[in-house]
Design a protein around this motif. Sequence first.
Motif, PDB file in Angstrom:
ATOM      1  N   ALA A  19       0.832  -1.209   0.000  1.00  0.00           N
ATOM      2  CA  ALA A  19       0.000   0.000   0.000  1.00  0.00           C
ATOM      3  C   ALA A  19       0.867   1.259   0.000  1.00  0.00           C
ATOM      4  CB  ALA A  19      -0.926  -0.009   1.220  1.00  0.00           C
ATOM      5  N   VAL A  20       1.847   1.316   0.882  1.00  0.00           N
ATOM      6  CA  VAL A  20       2.729   2.476   0.933  1.00  0.00           C
ATOM      7  C   VAL A  20       3.496   2.620  -0.371  1.00  0.00           C
ATOM      8  CG1 VAL A  20       4.744   3.469   2.088  1.00  0.00           C
ATOM      9  CG2 VAL A  20       2.929   2.392   3.439  1.00  0.00           C
ATOM     10  N   GLY A  21       3.993   1.490  -0.888  1.00  0.00           N
ATOM     11  CA  GLY A  21       4.749   1.531  -2.132  1.00  0.00           C
ATOM     12  C   GLY A  21       3.922   2.031  -3.299  1.00  0.00           C
ATOM     13  N   GLN A  22       2.705   1.511  -3.437  1.00  0.00           N
ATOM     14  CA  GLN A  22       1.866   1.915  -4.575  1.00  0.00           C
ATOM     15  C   GLN A  22       1.469   3.386  -4.486  1.00  0.00           C
ATOM     16  OE1 GLN A  22      -0.245  -2.189  -6.158  1.00  0.00           O
ATOM     17  NE2 GLN A  22      -1.497  -0.715  -5.064  1.00  0.00           N
ATOM     18  N   VAL A  23       1.117   3.849  -3.301  1.00  0.00           N
ATOM     19  CA  VAL A  23       0.677   5.243  -3.157  1.00  0.00           C
ATOM     20  C   VAL A  23       1.844   6.210  -3.369  1.00  0.00           C
ATOM     21  CG1 VAL A  23      -0.240   6.953  -1.546  1.00  0.00           C
ATOM     22  CG2 VAL A  23      -1.289   4.682  -1.678  1.00  0.00           C
ATOM     23  N   VAL A  24       2.940   5.960  -2.683  1.00  0.00           N
ATOM     24  CA  VAL A  24       4.080   6.878  -2.770  1.00  0.00           C
ATOM     25  C   VAL A  24       4.677   6.881  -4.164  1.00  0.00           C
ATOM     26  CG1 VAL A  24       6.401   7.356  -1.905  1.00  0.00           C
ATOM     27  CG2 VAL A  24       4.595   6.666  -0.312  1.00  0.00           C
ATOM     28  N   LEU A  25       4.905   5.689  -4.714  1.00  0.00           N
ATOM     29  CA  LEU A  25       5.507   5.625  -6.043  1.00  0.00           C
ATOM     30  C   LEU A  25       4.552   6.140  -7.126  1.00  0.00           C
ATOM     31  CD1 LEU A  25       7.338   2.173  -5.812  1.00  0.00           C
ATOM     32  CD2 LEU A  25       8.313   4.466  -5.598  1.00  0.00           C
ATOM     33  N   SER A  26       3.257   5.968  -6.919  1.00  0.00           N
ATOM     34  CA  SER A  26       2.299   6.494  -7.902  1.00  0.00           C
ATOM     35  C   SER A  26       2.289   8.020  -7.910  1.00  0.00           C
ATOM     36  CB  SER A  26       0.890   5.965  -7.606  1.00  0.00           C
ATOM     37  OG  SER A  26       0.824   4.566  -7.848  1.00  0.00           O
ATOM     38  N   GLN A  27       2.539   8.618  -6.756  1.00  0.00           N
ATOM     39  CA  GLN A  27       2.639  10.076  -6.733  1.00  0.00           C
ATOM     40  C   GLN A  27       3.834  10.553  -7.550  1.00  0.00           C
ATOM     41  OE1 GLN A  27       2.769  10.865  -2.532  1.00  0.00           O
ATOM     42  NE2 GLN A  27       0.532  10.849  -2.307  1.00  0.00           N
ATOM     43  N   GLY A  28       4.948   9.818  -7.471  1.00  0.00           N
ATOM     44  CA  GLY A  28       6.090  10.150  -8.303  1.00  0.00           C
ATOM     45  C   GLY A  28       5.809   9.898  -9.774  1.00  0.00           C
ATOM     46  N   ALA A  29       5.108   8.790 -10.062  1.00  0.00           N
ATOM     47  CA  ALA A  29       4.762   8.499 -11.453  1.00  0.00           C
ATOM     48  C   ALA A  29       3.805   9.546 -12.007  1.00  0.00           C
ATOM     49  CB  ALA A  29       4.139   7.103 -11.542  1.00  0.00           C
ATOM     50  N   ILE A  86       1.004   0.611  -9.683  1.00  0.00           N
ATOM     51  CA  ILE A  86      -0.271  -0.069  -9.490  1.00  0.00           C
ATOM     52  C   ILE A  86      -0.177  -1.571  -9.746  1.00  0.00           C
ATOM     53  CG2 ILE A  86      -0.968   0.391 -11.869  1.00  0.00           C
ATOM     54  CD1 ILE A  86      -3.278   0.181  -8.791  1.00  0.00           C
ATOM     55  N   TYR A  87       0.829  -1.992 -10.518  1.00  0.00           N
ATOM     56  CA  TYR A  87       0.944  -3.404 -10.884  1.00  0.00           C
ATOM     57  C   TYR A  87       1.654  -4.232  -9.815  1.00  0.00           C
ATOM     58  CZ  TYR A  87      -0.296  -1.531 -15.440  1.00  0.00           C
ATOM     59  OH  TYR A  87      -0.930  -0.877 -16.463  1.00  0.00           O
ATOM     60  N   LEU A  88       2.103  -3.635  -8.720  1.00  0.00           N
ATOM     61  CA  LEU A  88       2.818  -4.374  -7.688  1.00  0.00           C
ATOM     62  C   LEU A  88       1.925  -5.430  -7.027  1.00  0.00           C
ATOM     63  CD1 LEU A  88       5.392  -4.730  -6.074  1.00  0.00           C
ATOM     64  CD2 LEU A  88       4.638  -2.895  -4.542  1.00  0.00           C
ATOM     65  N   ALA A  89       0.722  -5.055  -6.634  1.00  0.00           N
ATOM     66  CA  ALA A  89      -0.188  -6.014  -5.979  1.00  0.00           C
ATOM     67  C   ALA A  89      -0.590  -7.159  -6.905  1.00  0.00           C
ATOM     68  CB  ALA A  89      -1.418  -5.288  -5.446  1.00  0.00           C
ATOM     69  N   PRO A  90      -1.005  -6.877  -8.184  1.00  0.00           N
ATOM     70  CA  PRO A  90      -1.336  -7.991  -9.081  1.00  0.00           C
ATOM     71  C   PRO A  90      -0.173  -8.954  -9.307  1.00  0.00           C
ATOM     72  CG  PRO A  90      -2.184  -5.946  -9.956  1.00  0.00           C
ATOM     73  CD  PRO A  90      -1.337  -5.578  -8.802  1.00  0.00           C
ATOM     74  N   VAL A  91       1.060  -8.417  -9.390  1.00  0.00           N
ATOM     75  CA  VAL A  91       2.229  -9.291  -9.566  1.00  0.00           C
ATOM     76  C   VAL A  91       2.347 -10.249  -8.378  1.00  0.00           C
ATOM     77  CG1 VAL A  91       4.751  -9.301  -9.540  1.00  0.00           C
ATOM     78  CG2 VAL A  91       3.542  -7.780 -11.087  1.00  0.00           C
ATOM     79  N   ILE A  92       2.203  -9.728  -7.174  1.00  0.00           N
ATOM     80  CA  ILE A  92       2.300 -10.572  -5.979  1.00  0.00           C
ATOM     81  C   ILE A  92       1.181 -11.611  -5.948  1.00  0.00           C
ATOM     82  CG2 ILE A  92       2.114 -10.543  -3.458  1.00  0.00           C
ATOM     83  CD1 ILE A  92       3.533  -7.835  -3.514  1.00  0.00           C
ATOM     84  N   MET A  93      -0.017 -11.212  -6.309  1.00  0.00           N
ATOM     85  CA  MET A  93      -1.152 -12.138  -6.267  1.00  0.00           C
ATOM     86  C   MET A  93      -0.998 -13.264  -7.270  1.00  0.00           C
ATOM     87  SD  MET A  93      -2.953 -10.917  -3.807  1.00  0.00           S
ATOM     88  CE  MET A  93      -4.569 -11.672  -3.957  1.00  0.00           C
TER      89      MET A  93
END
Length: 374
Positions: A19-29, A86-93
């Motif tokens: 969650a932290v990774g997707q939100v923070v990195l998405s702000q940079g993206a 955003i693709y981090l969670a789907p990759v893990i799943m």
Amino acid sequence: MGFVRKQPGFEPYLALIVAVGQVVLSQGASWGQRAFKEPLDAMAYVLLFVGPLAILARRKYPVTATIIALLATYAYTWLGYPLGPIYLAPVIMLFSLVTHGLRRIAWVLAAVTLAVSLAYSHAMSRPGATGLFHDLAITAFILLLMVVAELARILRERRVQQQRAVEEETRRQASEERLTMAQELHDVLAHNISLIHVQASTALHLLDDNPEHARTALATIKTASKEVLGEMRSVLNVLREGAPRSPTAGLDRLEELVERAGLDVTLKRVGSRPLPSQVERAAYRIVQESLTNAARYAPGARVTVRLEYGATQLAVRITDSGATTHAVLAEEGGGNGIPGMRERAAALGGTLTAGPSGTGFEVSALLPLPEENS
């Protein structure tokens, strides 16, 4: 194969990291893709949190949680928000589905994801953003993810199989050890109970006419009963799980065995060399069983026990001259003495013969030995 937990409480930490990774990195993206992507809004943040929340449910509902995470990712992508984190969670799943055995479903969902990604890239195309190389890059990424997941699954299954093999081998060795100890217990009981019975019969017969000899027989009974209790305690301790191994009977105790046999026994040793413990134990039990049989069927006989230590084998020979008095135990049924001795010898790759010899009986065993270290 079911969906297996990695460890209790692992999913909340993983979900928080994602969650932290997707939100923070998405702000940079979002800042890097501000020229051609929609800025992050409330809907975008909701979709960014769906994947991490799905990770929390993957333990109980792996397929449903994966589908929800993918649908949130599809919606986020088609709404034009910044791509990448955003693709981090789907990759893990998807990776988890494969490694935990749900391979077909994982490959189907990966194919759907590839189709959605290719459709989006062509539907929302901009100059230089689509083409063969772009499509191949997306395909290669998804295929690489699935292949790595398959390799991880194979390694995991191999580790599980190796662990099971080790556990099975441990159980097998424990069962063999307990079987050996059970045989030890049988031999100890058979020898000492027969000796006690013979000496008790002798004591009863001599009690009135020859009390001194009866006293000797009773003393032998006392010694034999103490010995059988000690050996039973030693063997039963080994049968208990995790109990330390006690020393077993060896050839260094033959003199003691001969003294309380209640027979006229001559012990002869030809040569000397260190022996493996299993050979010592087998030789001791063969002599013990032979003396038990002699006491039962040939009371009053002269018995000779001969051990020859060769370079490649140990020869054990027990002969008796035949009964001189009535065998008080001869009519009380046979046992597994001689077959048991043969099994002991055969288990070591040796041989054992038993049969009449003159007026008496002879047991002869050949037990192989390893070469001595020079």
